[in-house]
Design a protein around this motif. Structure first.
Motif, PDB file in Angstrom:
ATOM      1  N   ALA A  19      14.610  83.335   5.349  1.00  0.00           N
ATOM      2  CA  ALA A  19      14.524  84.246   6.495  1.00  0.00           C
ATOM      3  C   ALA A  19      13.721  85.492   6.151  1.00  0.00           C
ATOM      4  CB  ALA A  19      15.925  84.620   6.965  1.00  0.00           C
ATOM      5  N   GLU A  20      13.882  86.013   4.951  1.00  0.00           N
ATOM      6  CA  GLU A  20      13.112  87.192   4.535  1.00  0.00           C
ATOM      7  C   GLU A  20      11.634  86.876   4.427  1.00  0.00           C
ATOM      8  OE1 GLU A  20      16.541  89.549   1.939  1.00  0.00           O
ATOM      9  OE2 GLU A  20      15.283  88.020   0.968  1.00  0.00           O
ATOM     10  N   GLN A  21      11.287  85.693   3.941  1.00  0.00           N
ATOM     11  CA  GLN A  21       9.876  85.316   3.854  1.00  0.00           C
ATOM     12  C   GLN A  21       9.249  85.269   5.237  1.00  0.00           C
ATOM     13  OE1 GLN A  21       9.350  81.789   1.334  1.00  0.00           O
ATOM     14  NE2 GLN A  21      11.085  82.470   0.096  1.00  0.00           N
ATOM     15  N   VAL A  22       9.979  84.740   6.212  1.00  0.00           N
ATOM     16  CA  VAL A  22       9.458  84.694   7.579  1.00  0.00           C
ATOM     17  C   VAL A  22       9.281  86.113   8.123  1.00  0.00           C
ATOM     18  CG1 VAL A  22       9.975  83.990   9.945  1.00  0.00           C
ATOM     19  CG2 VAL A  22      10.342  82.392   8.052  1.00  0.00           C
ATOM     20  N   ARG A  23      10.215  87.013   7.810  1.00  0.00           N
ATOM     21  CA  ARG A  23      10.072  88.400   8.264  1.00  0.00           C
ATOM     22  C   ARG A  23       8.839  89.062   7.646  1.00  0.00           C
ATOM     23  NH1 ARG A  23      15.811  88.542   8.233  1.00  0.00           N
ATOM     24  NH2 ARG A  23      15.904  89.417   6.118  1.00  0.00           N
ATOM     25  N   VAL A  24       8.572  88.784   6.390  1.00  0.00           N
ATOM     26  CA  VAL A  24       7.377  89.347   5.747  1.00  0.00           C
ATOM     27  C   VAL A  24       6.122  88.857   6.453  1.00  0.00           C
ATOM     28  CG1 VAL A  24       5.980  89.305   3.645  1.00  0.00           C
ATOM     29  CG2 VAL A  24       8.436  89.696   3.486  1.00  0.00           C
ATOM     30  N   ILE A  25       6.068  87.574   6.759  1.00  0.00           N
ATOM     31  CA  ILE A  25       4.901  87.033   7.467  1.00  0.00           C
ATOM     32  C   ILE A  25       4.730  87.748   8.803  1.00  0.00           C
ATOM     33  CG2 ILE A  25       3.927  84.977   8.567  1.00  0.00           C
ATOM     34  CD1 ILE A  25       5.386  83.336   6.365  1.00  0.00           C
ATOM     35  N   SER A  44      21.306  75.843  -4.389  1.00  0.00           N
ATOM     36  CA  SER A  44      20.969  77.204  -4.807  1.00  0.00           C
ATOM     37  C   SER A  44      21.517  78.266  -3.876  1.00  0.00           C
ATOM     38  CB  SER A  44      19.446  77.355  -4.902  1.00  0.00           C
ATOM     39  OG  SER A  44      18.841  77.204  -3.625  1.00  0.00           O
ATOM     40  N   GLU A  45      21.980  77.876  -2.679  1.00  0.00           N
ATOM     41  CA  GLU A  45      22.478  78.883  -1.739  1.00  0.00           C
ATOM     42  C   GLU A  45      23.648  79.637  -2.367  1.00  0.00           C
ATOM     43  OE1 GLU A  45      22.504  78.991   3.015  1.00  0.00           O
ATOM     44  OE2 GLU A  45      23.940  77.596   2.138  1.00  0.00           O
ATOM     45  N   GLY A  46      23.582  80.951  -2.294  1.00  0.00           N
ATOM     46  CA  GLY A  46      24.611  81.780  -2.910  1.00  0.00           C
ATOM     47  C   GLY A  46      24.292  82.193  -4.327  1.00  0.00           C
ATOM     48  N   HIS A  47      23.187  81.682  -4.885  1.00  0.00           N
ATOM     49  CA  HIS A  47      22.757  82.047  -6.231  1.00  0.00           C
ATOM     50  C   HIS A  47      21.467  82.860  -6.139  1.00  0.00           C
ATOM     51  CE1 HIS A  47      25.522  79.250  -8.329  1.00  0.00           C
ATOM     52  NE2 HIS A  47      25.335  78.492  -7.261  1.00  0.00           N
ATOM     53  N   PRO A  48      21.352  83.953  -6.867  1.00  0.00           N
ATOM     54  CA  PRO A  48      20.071  84.671  -6.899  1.00  0.00           C
ATOM     55  C   PRO A  48      18.971  83.755  -7.418  1.00  0.00           C
ATOM     56  CG  PRO A  48      21.820  85.983  -7.914  1.00  0.00           C
ATOM     57  CD  PRO A  48      22.385  84.608  -7.687  1.00  0.00           C
ATOM     58  N   ALA A  49      17.785  83.908  -6.874  1.00  0.00           N
ATOM     59  CA  ALA A  49      16.659  83.081  -7.338  1.00  0.00           C
ATOM     60  C   ALA A  49      16.357  83.365  -8.800  1.00  0.00           C
ATOM     61  CB  ALA A  49      15.420  83.353  -6.489  1.00  0.00           C
ATOM     62  N   TYR A  50      15.828  82.374  -9.467  1.00  0.00           N
ATOM     63  CA  TYR A  50      15.422  82.514 -10.869  1.00  0.00           C
ATOM     64  C   TYR A  50      14.067  83.218 -10.893  1.00  0.00           C
ATOM     65  CZ  TYR A  50      15.033  81.128 -15.796  1.00  0.00           C
ATOM     66  OH  TYR A  50      14.938  81.128 -17.161  1.00  0.00           O
ATOM     67  N   VAL A  51      14.016  84.384 -11.524  1.00  0.00           N
ATOM     68  CA  VAL A  51      12.797  85.193 -11.558  1.00  0.00           C
ATOM     69  C   VAL A  51      12.445  85.479 -13.008  1.00  0.00           C
ATOM     70  CG1 VAL A  51      11.696  87.353 -10.848  1.00  0.00           C
ATOM     71  CG2 VAL A  51      13.389  86.267  -9.343  1.00  0.00           C
ATOM     72  N   THR A  52      11.178  85.238 -13.378  1.00  0.00           N
ATOM     73  CA  THR A  52      10.718  85.535 -14.728  1.00  0.00           C
ATOM     74  C   THR A  52       9.601  86.577 -14.681  1.00  0.00           C
ATOM     75  OG1 THR A  52       8.891  83.936 -14.890  1.00  0.00           O
ATOM     76  CG2 THR A  52      11.131  83.110 -15.300  1.00  0.00           C
ATOM     77  N   SER A  53       9.358  87.190 -15.827  1.00  0.00           N
ATOM     78  CA  SER A  53       8.253  88.145 -15.975  1.00  0.00           C
ATOM     79  C   SER A  53       7.077  87.519 -16.711  1.00  0.00           C
ATOM     80  CB  SER A  53       8.736  89.382 -16.738  1.00  0.00           C
ATOM     81  OG  SER A  53       9.143  89.028 -18.061  1.00  0.00           O
ATOM     82  N   THR A  54       7.041  86.213 -16.817  1.00  0.00           N
ATOM     83  CA  THR A  54       6.067  85.546 -17.681  1.00  0.00           C
ATOM     84  C   THR A  54       4.630  85.818 -17.254  1.00  0.00           C
ATOM     85  OG1 THR A  54       7.710  83.795 -17.972  1.00  0.00           O
ATOM     86  CG2 THR A  54       5.499  83.354 -18.771  1.00  0.00           C
ATOM     87  N   VAL A  55       4.355  85.831 -15.953  1.00  0.00           N
ATOM     88  CA  VAL A  55       2.987  86.095 -15.492  1.00  0.00           C
ATOM     89  C   VAL A  55       2.519  87.451 -16.003  1.00  0.00           C
ATOM     90  CG1 VAL A  55       1.552  86.546 -13.471  1.00  0.00           C
ATOM     91  CG2 VAL A  55       3.125  84.605 -13.457  1.00  0.00           C
ATOM     92  N   ALA A  56       3.330  88.472 -15.815  1.00  0.00           N
ATOM     93  CA  ALA A  56       2.948  89.812 -16.274  1.00  0.00           C
ATOM     94  C   ALA A  56       2.874  89.880 -17.791  1.00  0.00           C
ATOM     95  CB  ALA A  56       3.943  90.843 -15.742  1.00  0.00           C
ATOM     96  N   ASP A  57       3.785  89.198 -18.483  1.00  0.00           N
ATOM     97  CA  ASP A  57       3.786  89.225 -19.946  1.00  0.00           C
ATOM     98  C   ASP A  57       2.486  88.650 -20.514  1.00  0.00           C
ATOM     99  OD1 ASP A  57       6.343  90.273 -19.914  1.00  0.00           O
ATOM    100  OD2 ASP A  57       7.308  88.322 -20.150  1.00  0.00           O
ATOM    101  N   ALA A  96      11.549  82.477  -5.475  1.00  0.00           N
ATOM    102  CA  ALA A  96      10.636  83.539  -5.926  1.00  0.00           C
ATOM    103  C   ALA A  96       9.231  82.963  -5.913  1.00  0.00           C
ATOM    104  CB  ALA A  96      11.024  84.026  -7.319  1.00  0.00           C
ATOM    105  N   PRO A  97       8.596  82.879  -4.745  1.00  0.00           N
ATOM    106  CA  PRO A  97       7.325  82.160  -4.626  1.00  0.00           C
ATOM    107  C   PRO A  97       6.237  82.765  -5.519  1.00  0.00           C
ATOM    108  CG  PRO A  97       8.234  82.670  -2.462  1.00  0.00           C
ATOM    109  CD  PRO A  97       9.032  83.441  -3.459  1.00  0.00           C
ATOM    110  N   ILE A  98       5.487  81.879  -6.179  1.00  0.00           N
ATOM    111  CA  ILE A  98       4.396  82.315  -7.042  1.00  0.00           C
ATOM    112  C   ILE A  98       3.065  82.115  -6.339  1.00  0.00           C
ATOM    113  CG2 ILE A  98       4.316  80.068  -8.231  1.00  0.00           C
ATOM    114  CD1 ILE A  98       3.402  81.601 -10.754  1.00  0.00           C
ATOM    115  N   GLU A 114       9.718  88.530  -7.275  1.00  0.00           N
ATOM    116  CA  GLU A 114      10.850  88.944  -6.451  1.00  0.00           C
ATOM    117  C   GLU A 114      11.510  87.739  -5.797  1.00  0.00           C
ATOM    118  OE1 GLU A 114       9.308  91.348  -3.270  1.00  0.00           O
ATOM    119  OE2 GLU A 114       7.665  89.935  -2.902  1.00  0.00           O
ATOM    120  N   ALA A 115      12.803  87.877  -5.558  1.00  0.00           N
ATOM    121  CA  ALA A 115      13.576  86.844  -4.866  1.00  0.00           C
ATOM    122  C   ALA A 115      13.609  87.157  -3.380  1.00  0.00           C
ATOM    123  CB  ALA A 115      14.993  86.790  -5.422  1.00  0.00           C
TER     124      ALA A 115
END
Length: 297
Positions: free
Chosen positions: A216-222, A263-276, A180-182, A211-212
Motif C-alpha cells: 500500500a505504501e508503494q502505491v502511495r509513493v507512485i 512475511s506479513e507482520g515481519h519487517p522487510a529484510y533490508v541490507t546496506s550491501t549496495v552502499a557498502d 525493500a525493492p531494489i 527502505e521497507a
C-alpha cells in the motif's frame, strides 16, 4: 556489513573482456552499460547477435546455454563471466565446466534463498534452480561471487502500471506485506564492480533497496510522484488467483502469495550491501519511480 574496496584490476587486466550473459535483458543490458562506463571491455553472449541492439564497442558473440559447445568462442580470453541463467537446468553442469576451462572468475545472479526471512524461505522452483547452479560453481573451484537481489522495483510496473494508466485502483493482496525493492541500476552497478574489482571472491551479497515499504505504501509513493492519488483495494488470496487466472502461471501466483503471506507482520529484510560496495547510498523506491515510471520497460 562494512566493505572496503581494494585496488581494481581495470588497469592491469584491461585488455581482457568481461563476458555478460543475458546481455539483452533488463539486468544484463544494465550490467553492460555499467561496465562500459567503467572503461571495461565487454563481450555479450546472445542467441541472436543480429537482434542484440547493444551499444557500439560491445563485442556480440552467438551462443546458447542449451548447446554448451557453442560457448567456447564467447569464453575465449575473458577475464570474468556474469552468469544470468536463462535456460532449463539440464546443461548447467556442462556450461559451468566450460566456463571453468576458460576463466577463474564468475559472478552469478542468484536469489536470496538462504536469507533468514520468511519472504525468502518459501520453496519455489527458481530458488531450487539457483541452489543447484551454486553447488555446481562451488564444485568447479571457480572464484565466485553470488549476488542475491530481493524484490525488483521494476516489478511494480509490470504489476500495476496498466491499472494506474487506466485510472483504476490497484487491486492487490496483502496490503501490509513489506518488501525493500531494489533499483536494478544498483544491482547492475554492484555486478559490474564485482566483475572487474579485486576483493569479491567468496562474496555472498544480499542486495535490497534502502527502505521497507508495504504494498500500500508503494502505491502511495507512485501516486505522489505522478501527481494523483492511486486507490488501493486489497484482494484476498483467492481473489488474486481469480484475477490472474489465465494471465499468470499458477505456480508463480502461489509462490508470491506464499511469500507475501509468510512475511506479513515481519519487517522487510533490508541490507546496506549496495552502499557498502559502491560507496554511495542505494536508490530509494521514490527515486526509482521518479526516474523510471514513464521510461520504456
Amino acid at each position: 556489513m562494512i566493505y572496503k574496496a581494494q585496488q581494481t584490476d581495470v588497469e592491469h587486466d584491461g585488455a581482457r573482456p568481461v563476458l555478460v550473459t543475458g546481455a539483452t535483458g533488463r539486468i544484463g543490458r544494465a550490467v553492460v552499460d555499467e561496465l562500459l562506463a567503467a572503461g571495461v571491455p565487454v563481450r555479450a553472449l546472445t542467441r541472436d547477435p543480429a537482434a542484440a541492439d547493444l551499444p557500439d564497442g560491445v563485442e556480440v558473440v552467438a551462443g546458447d546455454f542449451a548447446e554448451p559447445a557453442s560457448l567456447d568462442r564467447a569464453l575465449r580470453g575473458v577475464r570474468s563471466v556474469f552468469l544470468l541463467w536463462t535456460a532449463p537446468p539440464a546443461t548447467a553442469g556442462a556450461v559451468i565446466e566450460r566456463i571453468a576451462a576458460h576463466t577463474r572468475r564468475i559472478v552469478l545472479l542468484s536469489s536470496p534463498h538462504r536469507t533468514p526471512h520468511p519472504f525468502f524461505r518459501q520453496p519455489n522452483p527458481m530458488a531450487e534452480l539457483h541452489a543447484g547452479i551454486e553447488r555446481l560453481i562451488a564444485d568447479s573451484g571457480l572464484d565466485a561471487t553470488i549476488l542475491r537481489p530481493g524484490m525488483f522495483a521494476s516489478n511494480v510496473r509490470l504489476w500495476w502500471e496498466p491499472a494506474i494508466s487506466a485510472g483504476e485502483p490497484v487491486r492487490w493482496p496483502y496490503a501490509a506485506a513489506e518488501t525493500a525493492p531494489i533499483d536494478e541500476r544498483d544491482l547492475a552497478a554492484v555486478a559490474a564492480r564485482t566483475l572487474y574489482e579485486d576483493g569479491h571472491t567468496g562474496g555472498d551479497y544480499v542486495l535490497t533497496g534502502p527502505e521497507a515499504l508495504t504494498h500500500a505504501e508503494q502505491v502511495r509513493v507512485i501516486g505522489d510522484v505522478i501527481g494523483r492519488p492511486v486507490p488501493f483495494e486489497e484482494l484476498t488470496p483467492d481473489g488474486f488467483r481469480r484475477a490472474t487466472e489465465g494471465v499468470w502461471p499458477r505456480p508463480v501466483v502461489d509462490m508470491l502469495l506464499d511469500a507475501w503471506g509468510a512475511s506479513e507482520g515481519h519487517p522487510a529484510y533490508v541490507t546496506s550491501t549496495v552502499a557498502d560496495i559502491l560507496g554511495v547510498p542505494a536508490r530509494t523506491f521514490r527515486e526509482w519511480v521518479t526516474d523510471q515510471w514513464k521510461a520504456p520497460l
